[in-house]
Write a protein that holds these residues in place. Structure first.
Motif, short mmCIF file in Angstrom:
data_model
loop_
_atom_site.label_atom_id
_atom_site.label_comp_id
_atom_site.label_asym_id
_atom_site.label_seq_id
_atom_site.Cartn_x
_atom_site.Cartn_y
_atom_site.Cartn_z
N ASP A 136 0.85 -1.19 0.00
CA ASP A 136 0.00 0.00 0.00
C ASP A 136 0.89 1.24 0.00
N GLY A 137 0.25 2.41 -0.06
CA GLY A 137 1.00 3.64 -0.16
C GLY A 137 1.98 3.87 0.97
N GLU A 138 1.57 3.50 2.18
CA GLU A 138 2.43 3.73 3.34
C GLU A 138 3.67 2.84 3.33
N SER A 139 3.59 1.69 2.66
CA SER A 139 4.72 0.77 2.66
C SER A 139 5.86 1.25 1.76
N ILE A 140 5.63 2.29 0.97
CA ILE A 140 6.71 2.86 0.16
C ILE A 140 7.78 3.45 1.09
N LYS A 141 7.34 4.07 2.18
CA LYS A 141 8.28 4.60 3.17
C LYS A 141 8.66 3.56 4.22
N ARG B 281 5.91 -2.82 6.35
CA ARG B 281 4.46 -2.76 6.57
C ARG B 281 3.73 -3.85 5.78
N THR B 282 4.22 -4.12 4.56
CA THR B 282 3.59 -5.16 3.73
C THR B 282 4.63 -6.20 3.29
N ASN B 283 5.60 -6.44 4.16
CA ASN B 283 6.63 -7.43 3.87
C ASN B 283 6.26 -8.75 4.54
N TYR B 284 6.37 -9.86 3.78
CA TYR B 284 5.98 -11.16 4.30
C TYR B 284 7.15 -12.14 4.38
N ALA B 285 8.37 -11.67 4.07
CA ALA B 285 9.53 -12.57 4.03
C ALA B 285 10.47 -12.28 5.18
N TRP C 268 0.22 -7.84 -15.11
CA TRP C 268 0.82 -6.91 -14.16
C TRP C 268 2.35 -7.00 -14.14
N CYS C 269 3.00 -5.84 -14.16
CA CYS C 269 4.46 -5.75 -14.02
C CYS C 269 4.77 -5.13 -12.66
N THR C 270 5.59 -5.81 -11.87
CA THR C 270 5.91 -5.30 -10.54
C THR C 270 6.73 -4.02 -10.60
N GLY C 271 7.52 -3.85 -11.65
CA GLY C 271 8.35 -2.65 -11.76
C GLY C 271 7.56 -1.39 -12.08
N CYS C 272 6.43 -1.55 -12.76
CA CYS C 272 5.65 -0.39 -13.23
C CYS C 272 4.66 0.15 -12.21
N HIS C 273 4.42 -0.59 -11.12
CA HIS C 273 3.33 -0.22 -10.20
C HIS C 273 3.81 -0.17 -8.76
N PRO C 274 4.51 0.91 -8.38
CA PRO C 274 5.00 1.02 -7.00
C PRO C 274 3.87 1.10 -5.98
N ASP C 275 2.67 1.45 -6.43
CA ASP C 275 1.53 1.51 -5.51
C ASP C 275 1.04 0.13 -5.10
N LEU C 276 1.38 -0.90 -5.89
CA LEU C 276 0.86 -2.24 -5.64
C LEU C 276 1.93 -3.27 -5.30
N PHE C 277 3.16 -3.07 -5.81
CA PHE C 277 4.14 -4.15 -5.72
C PHE C 277 5.49 -3.67 -5.20
N HIS C 278 6.13 -4.51 -4.39
CA HIS C 278 7.55 -4.35 -4.11
C HIS C 278 8.32 -4.73 -5.37
N SER C 279 9.44 -4.05 -5.62
CA SER C 279 10.29 -4.38 -6.76
C SER C 279 11.74 -4.20 -6.36
N ASP D 294 13.48 -0.51 -6.68
CA ASP D 294 13.78 0.11 -5.38
C ASP D 294 15.20 -0.16 -4.91
N CYS D 295 16.06 -0.63 -5.83
CA CYS D 295 17.50 -0.83 -5.54
C CYS D 295 17.72 -1.71 -4.31
N GLY D 296 16.88 -2.74 -4.18
CA GLY D 296 17.04 -3.71 -3.11
C GLY D 296 16.43 -3.31 -1.78
N LYS D 297 16.01 -2.06 -1.64
CA LYS D 297 15.45 -1.58 -0.36
C LYS D 297 13.93 -1.73 -0.39
N THR D 298 13.49 -2.98 -0.27
CA THR D 298 12.06 -3.24 -0.39
C THR D 298 11.70 -4.53 0.34
#
Length: 274
Positions: A35-40, A44-48, A243-254, A258-262
Motif C-alpha cells: 500500500d502507499g504507506e509501505s513505500i516509506k 508494513r507489507t513485507n511477508y519474508a 501486471w508488471c511489478t516494476g511499473c506499479h510502486p503503488d501495488l508491488f515491491h520491486s 527500489d534498488c534492493g530496499k524493499t
C-alpha cells in the motif's frame, strides 16, 4: 481478461484468482500487495523473514493475512528460497514449516506441493515470477518461485513432472503465472540471454533481439509459459497476468526498481478443510 483480481474490500487487500475460486470454491489462491504507506516503510507489507529488520512485524503481517484468508496461521508453510529448482512435498507432519522462523523453513527449496487440506503454501517475491499449480483430478496444489535462474533451470516443467509422478493427468493441471517484472523493466546481460537460449524453443519470443548498451529485455512470464507449452500443456491451461511489478510502486515491491530496499509480496495457494 486479467486473472488476478484485486480484493480491495478486504481488511488486508490482496489479489485473488477469481476464475479458480469460482470453479473450485475450496481453493484459496492469490498474491499480497503493498500500500502507499509501505513505500516509506517496506516492512508494513513485507511477508519474508529473510529481508527487513523486524521479524516480529513480518510474523504479524502473516497472521493478519492468514486471518483475512480464513485459514489457520499454523497452516502457513514456506521454503528457504535460493533461486534453485528443488521441490518438496508438504505432509501433515511438515505443515507450518517456516511460518515463524526462516530457520524452520524447508531448506534450499523454491517449489512446494501438497495434497493435504488446511495447508497454505507460500512463496515470496519482489520481481521474480510466482507460479501457482492446481490439479483437480488428484487434488494437488503447488507453488514455485522462478527468477531467471529458476526459469532456465526449468522449475515450472519440473513441477508438472512432480504432479504427473503422483498420478495427475497432464491435461488436468492448471497453472497461473502471477505478477512479476515485465520486459519493459527487466534488462539482462548476455549470460542470461545465452542461458535462456539453451532451454527455450524460440528464445526471441521472450528476448528482444536488439541489445541496448549490451543489455537485452526479457519477459520471464512468457519464458515460463513457453516452457510449460514445451512440456506438453495447452494454452487454455495457463493463466498469465499482465501486471508488471516494476511499473506499479503503488501495488508491488520491486527489488530492481527500489534498488534492493524493499519488502516481499507473498504468493499463496491452499485448499480448505471441507
Amino acid at each position: 481478461m486479467e486473472p488476478f483480481q484485486l480484493r480491495s474490500e478486504a481488511v488486508v487487500p490482496y489479489f485473488f484468482l477469481d476464475s479458480w475460486e469460482r470453479e473450485f470454491p475450496h481453493l484459496i489462491a492469490g498474491m499480497s500487495i503493498r500500500d502507499g504507506e509501505s513505500i516509506k516503510d517496506p516492512d508494513r507489507t513485507n511477508y519474508a523473514l529473510h529481508v527487513g529488520s523486524r521479524p516480529e512485524r513480518i510474523i504479524q503481517n502473516r497472521r493478519r493475512l492468514a486471518e483475512e484468508l480464513g485459514v489457520s496461521f499454523a497452516s502457513w508453510t514456506c521454503g528457504e528460497q535460493v533461486h534453485g529448482v528443488n521441490i518438496r512435498e508438504v505432509t501433515s507432519m511438515s505443515r507450518g514449516k517456516g511460518s515463524e522462523s526462516a530457520q524452520s523453513a524447508f531448506s534450499e527449496t523454491d517449489g512446494l506441493l501438497t495434497q493435504e487440506r488446511d495447508v497454505l503454501l507460500t512463496s515470496f517475491y519482489a520481481d521474480c515470477v510466482p507460479l501457482l499449480f492446481y490439479s483437480a483430478d488428484i487434488e494437488m496444489i503447488g507453488v514455485a518461485h522462478a527468477g531467471w535462474r529458476g526459469t532456465v533451470g526449468e522449475i515450472s516443467p519440473r513441477m508438472i513432472r512432480e504432479f504427473v509422478k503422483r498420478g495427475a493427468e497432464k491435461k488436468e493441471i492448471r497453472i497461473a503465472i502471477g505478477p512479476s517484472i515485465g520486459s519493459c523493466c527487466y534488462e539482462v546481460d548476455e549470460h542470461v540471454v545465452h542461458s535462456l537460449k539453451h532451454v527455450l524453443p524460440d528464445p526471441f519470443k521472450v528476448v528482444l533481439d536488439s541489445p541496448k548498451n549490451n543489455k537485452w529485455q526479457v519477459d520471464l512470464k512468457e519464458a515460463n509459459k513457453r516452457l510449460l507449452l514445451k512440456e506438453g500443456l495447452k494454452e487454455g491451461q495457463i493463466l498469465v497476468t499482465g501486471w508488471c511489478t516494476g511499473c506499479h510502486p503503488d501495488l508491488f515491491h520491486s527489488h530492481r526498481r527500489d534498488c534492493g530496499k524493499t519488502g516481499r509480496m507473498v504468493a499463496f495457494i491452499g485448499m480448505g478443510k471441507g
